[in-house]
Design a protein around this motif. Structure first.
Motif, mmCIF file in Angstrom:
data_model
loop_
_atom_site.group_PDB
_atom_site.id
_atom_site.type_symbol
_atom_site.label_atom_id
_atom_site.label_comp_id
_atom_site.label_asym_id
_atom_site.label_seq_id
_atom_site.Cartn_x
_atom_site.Cartn_y
_atom_site.Cartn_z
ATOM 1 N N SER A 86 6.775 3.298 -8.623
ATOM 2 C CA SER A 86 6.173 4.024 -7.508
ATOM 3 C C SER A 86 4.919 4.776 -7.947
ATOM 4 N N PHE A 87 3.836 4.617 -7.151
ATOM 5 C CA PHE A 87 2.577 5.322 -7.379
ATOM 6 C C PHE A 87 2.198 6.081 -6.102
ATOM 7 N N SER A 88 1.739 7.282 -6.266
ATOM 8 C CA SER A 88 1.410 8.107 -5.104
ATOM 9 C C SER A 88 0.109 7.657 -4.440
ATOM 10 N N PHE A 89 0.135 7.559 -3.114
ATOM 11 C CA PHE A 89 -1.094 7.362 -2.345
ATOM 12 C C PHE A 89 -1.425 8.625 -1.543
ATOM 13 N N TRP A 90 -0.963 9.775 -2.056
ATOM 14 C CA TRP A 90 -1.226 11.052 -1.402
ATOM 15 C C TRP A 90 -2.724 11.276 -1.188
ATOM 16 N N HIS A 91 -3.527 10.846 -2.159
ATOM 17 C CA HIS A 91 -4.980 11.031 -2.041
ATOM 18 C C HIS A 91 -5.555 10.262 -0.853
ATOM 19 N N VAL A 92 -4.919 9.143 -0.490
ATOM 20 C CA VAL A 92 -5.379 8.377 0.671
ATOM 21 C C VAL A 92 -5.177 9.202 1.942
ATOM 22 N N LEU A 93 -4.046 9.889 2.039
ATOM 23 C CA LEU A 93 -3.776 10.729 3.206
ATOM 24 C C LEU A 93 -4.727 11.914 3.260
ATOM 25 N N ASN A 94 -5.317 12.240 2.125
ATOM 26 C CA ASN A 94 -6.308 13.312 2.066
ATOM 27 C C ASN A 94 -7.727 12.805 2.284
ATOM 28 N N GLY A 95 -7.867 11.547 2.653
ATOM 29 C CA GLY A 95 -9.170 11.008 2.994
ATOM 30 C C GLY A 95 -9.834 10.187 1.919
ATOM 31 N N GLU A 96 -9.245 10.107 0.720
ATOM 32 C CA GLU A 96 -9.844 9.335 -0.370
ATOM 33 C C GLU A 96 -9.370 7.882 -0.284
ATOM 34 N N THR A 97 -9.817 7.189 0.743
ATOM 35 C CA THR A 97 -9.317 5.841 1.017
ATOM 36 C C THR A 97 -9.860 4.780 0.071
ATOM 37 N N GLU A 98 -10.920 5.096 -0.677
ATOM 38 C CA GLU A 98 -11.506 4.122 -1.602
ATOM 39 C C GLU A 98 -10.930 4.235 -3.014
ATOM 40 N N LYS A 99 -10.162 5.259 -3.250
ATOM 41 C CA LYS A 99 -9.600 5.488 -4.586
ATOM 42 C C LYS A 99 -8.387 4.588 -4.808
ATOM 43 N N VAL A 100 -8.324 3.955 -5.962
ATOM 44 C CA VAL A 100 -7.253 3.004 -6.280
ATOM 45 C C VAL A 100 -5.895 3.701 -6.303
ATOM 46 N N VAL A 101 -4.889 3.052 -5.731
ATOM 47 C CA VAL A 101 -3.513 3.549 -5.745
ATOM 48 C C VAL A 101 -2.770 2.979 -6.949
ATOM 49 N N ARG A 102 -2.846 1.671 -7.129
ATOM 50 C CA ARG A 102 -2.172 0.986 -8.242
ATOM 51 C C ARG A 102 -3.053 -0.163 -8.706
ATOM 52 N N GLU A 103 -2.993 -0.468 -9.973
ATOM 53 C CA GLU A 103 -3.817 -1.526 -10.554
ATOM 54 C C GLU A 103 -3.240 -2.912 -10.299
ATOM 55 N N SER A 104 -1.916 -2.990 -10.224
ATOM 56 C CA SER A 104 -1.277 -4.297 -10.075
ATOM 57 C C SER A 104 0.013 -4.170 -9.270
ATOM 58 N N MET A 105 0.533 -5.307 -8.846
ATOM 59 C CA MET A 105 1.779 -5.346 -8.091
ATOM 60 C C MET A 105 2.478 -6.671 -8.354
ATOM 61 N N VAL A 106 3.780 -6.602 -8.618
ATOM 62 C CA VAL A 106 4.574 -7.810 -8.816
ATOM 63 C C VAL A 106 5.198 -8.217 -7.488
ATOM 64 N N HIS A 107 5.129 -9.514 -7.182
ATOM 65 C CA HIS A 107 5.743 -10.054 -5.976
ATOM 66 C C HIS A 107 6.988 -10.847 -6.362
ATOM 67 N N HIS A 108 7.965 -10.872 -5.446
ATOM 68 C CA HIS A 108 9.229 -11.555 -5.721
ATOM 69 C C HIS A 108 9.681 -12.273 -4.454
ATOM 70 N N SER A 109 9.964 -13.567 -4.571
ATOM 71 C CA SER A 109 10.332 -14.366 -3.387
ATOM 72 C C SER A 109 11.842 -14.480 -3.253
ATOM 73 N N SER A 110 12.278 -15.046 -2.139
ATOM 74 C CA SER A 110 13.712 -15.187 -1.885
ATOM 75 C C SER A 110 14.379 -16.150 -2.841
ATOM 76 N N ASP A 111 13.625 -17.095 -3.386
ATOM 77 C CA ASP A 111 14.194 -18.081 -4.303
ATOM 78 C C ASP A 111 13.895 -17.752 -5.761
ATOM 79 N N GLY A 112 13.471 -16.516 -6.006
ATOM 80 C CA GLY A 112 13.316 -16.053 -7.375
ATOM 81 C C GLY A 112 11.983 -16.316 -8.033
ATOM 82 N N PHE A 113 10.959 -16.707 -7.260
ATOM 83 C CA PHE A 113 9.626 -16.862 -7.825
ATOM 84 C C PHE A 113 9.006 -15.481 -8.053
#
Length: 521
Positions: free
Chosen positions: A418-445
């Motif tokens: 979990s990474f905070s996007f509190w700064h986005v709610l404060n108006g900093e919409t261009e500031k990065v929340v997270r550098e990467s994200m892992v995706h997971h499918s129903s069949d385990g991909f």
């Protein structure tokens, strides 16, 4: 038990107001309502999809007054792992039991020691409630001492519905719960209030597809179906199994909505100085598509589009409850969905409507259509004008964000992804929340997104779209690589053109999976 977080109080404010520091903080905190649709795509929100044939006027108003996240993703592309990720701030593939979809009789999948959004907010002084679809397992008691389960031949289970479940939402930080155990096409079909069945008189719906009379009563026994007007409509089905005698599938969404409104009104009446958290996971527009009489025939996307109208009507009713009770200004109203829509190519062509709005795939898939979701947050006290955030955000990020909101700090072994996007709610919409994200499918991909790049460790959708899984051919690629800036629909696999990027992303993804967390300890 260790305390999950440590409150950061506001002593000067507390002294000035001559009240306790905890109460001073609680009175400033916003109410929080999360309306969580089931299988509703980004493109089903008419304000987010110029070509949408669905209509969502109430959700559109949230877009007009709040922040819209255009690159929000569920932590998985099916409901149970997605819900686990939202509530715990942790990827579900790290869990032994939460990584895949489950049935209605499955034991709890959230570990007993794991903290949830409800635990976090309750620790900050909130009254908490879960009203709607749970689908994270329950501690059913049985009449034979064996593990709970259902005989798929007969449709009957060994569960004693007169007894309270031994584990459920109330054990994970929720003060109040009113739930349906799983999806609305999975038995048992029963409401539980605070772990006890509202109606324990169970009867059997034995047909996979509903037989109905004009008064919407069901055929409970196969021997009666020959005498009834049996009809079939696409999307109108559910699995055989036990159902409370008073339960009506077509009324489930409206009952959940009414219960949510009642909770809001009760908090205003009984606890006006205490913030509340309402987690409202809906059973729609997941099958069975059974829109209300108010919505039936009103859309141009068949029963599904009509059912989306009912979801929008729920949003409107919740919004009106906030307005009616004078608490709109300091209420954070969140609308999202658990995964992409179950909307294959044939539906896109049939209705000329793309529920997953220009992204490849659908629910279950590792492609973006499986896990990209609508996420809109309205909070008039904080968000003064409409804005859009294009940063990568996961549903797991609510935990860290609410920690930031309430002045708490997550423990090292909690909310690991979990990474905070509190700064986005404060108006900093261009500031990065997270550098990467892992995706997971129903069949385990597995897949990973970093910047404009997306790598998938396998060939095919990994989910419901054909082909699910393809074996590599000789001298062919063993995975998929896309530049999402140039190819957002994931059509041009450039695996061989950028071997260095494949190696980089594959290594990072495996490290995140094996490390057990992505957030710094």
């Amino acid at each position: 038990m260790k305390t999950i977080c440590f409150l950061v109080f506001i002593p000067l404010l507390a002294t000035a107001l001559s009240i306790s520091p905890a109460l001073a903080l609680a009175q400033k905190l916003p109410n929080i309502v999360i309306i969580f649709a089931d299988d509703m795509g980004y493109g089903d929100v008419s304000a987010l999809n110029p070509a949408a044939r669905t209509q969502t006027p109430a959700i559109d108003k949230l877009v007009d007054e709040g922040i819209t996240f255009t690159e929000a993703h569920a932590s998985a592309s099916v409901c149970t792992p997605s819900r686990y990720g939202l509530l715990t701030g942790r990827y579900a593939f790290r869990s032994e039991h939460a990584a895949h979809g489950i049935g209605g009789f499955t034991p709890p999948v959230i570990e007993p020691e794991r903290k949830t959004l409800a635990t976090l907010l309750k620790n900050a002084g909130y009254t908490t409630a879960c009203i709607g679809k749970w689908h994270l397992g329950l501690g059913w008691q049985t009449n034979d001492g064996k593990n709970p389960g259902m005989d798929w031949e007969t449709g009957w289970s060994n569960v004693d519905f007169s007894k309270e479940v031994t584990s459920g939402p109330n054990d994970y930080g929720f003060d109040y719960s009113f739930i349906h155990p799983a999806s609305l096409d999975i038995p048992p079909y029963v409401f539980l209030r605070n772990h006890k069945a509202v109606d324990a008189d169970m009867i059997l719906t034995t047909d996979h597809y509903p037989a109905r009379l004009e008064n919407t009563e069901y055929a409970w026994d196969k021997k009666h179906t020959n005498d009834l007007a049996v009809y079939w409509e696409k999307g109108v089905w559910w699995r055989q199994g036990e159902m409370s005698r008073s339960f009506r599938v077509e009324n489930c969404l409206s009952e959940i909505t009414k219960e949510g409104v009642r909770f809001i009104e009760k908090q205003v009446d009984e606890n006006p100085d205490k913030p509340f958290f309402l987690y409202l996971p809906l059973t729609a527009p997941h099958t069975p598509w059974m829109p209300s009489e108010q919505s039936r025939g009103k859309s141009s996307v068949g029963l599904y589009g009509d059912f989306v109208l009912d979801v929008d009507h729920t949003v409107e009713q919740i919004k009106q409850a906030l307005i009616r009770n004078g608490i709109t200004k300091n209420t954070m109203l969140i609308f999202s969905s658990d995964n992409g829509a179950y909307w294959p190519q044939e539906e896109i062509e049939l209705y000329a409507h793309d529920s997953n709005q220009g992204r490849k795939g659908q629910k279950g898939d590792v492609w973006d259509g499986g896990h990209r979701i609508p996420l809109i947050i309205s909070w008039p006290e904080k968000i003064k004008k409409a804005a859009s955030c294009k940063q990568l955000v996961s549903l797991t990020d609510f935990f860290a964000t609410f920690c930031h909101l309430t002045g708490q700090k997550p423990e090292a072994n909690q909310a690991e992804d979990s990474f905070s996007f509190w700064h986005v709610l404060n108006g900093e919409t261009e500031k990065v929340v997270r550098e990467s994200m892992v995706h997971h499918s129903s069949d385990g991909f597995y897949g990973i997104r970093m910047g404009n790049w997306k790598f998938i460790d396998g060939l095919g959708s990994g989910g419901f779209s054909y082909p699910t899984k393809l074996p590599p051919i000789k001298k062919g690629p063993s995975g998929q690589l896309y530049n999402m800036k140039e190819d957002v629909v994931e059509n041009n696999n450039i695996y061989f053109q950028h071997p260095e990027k494949v190696a980089e992303l594959s290594s990072l993804m495996n490290e995140i999976i094996e490390k057990g967390h992505i957030r710094g300890k």
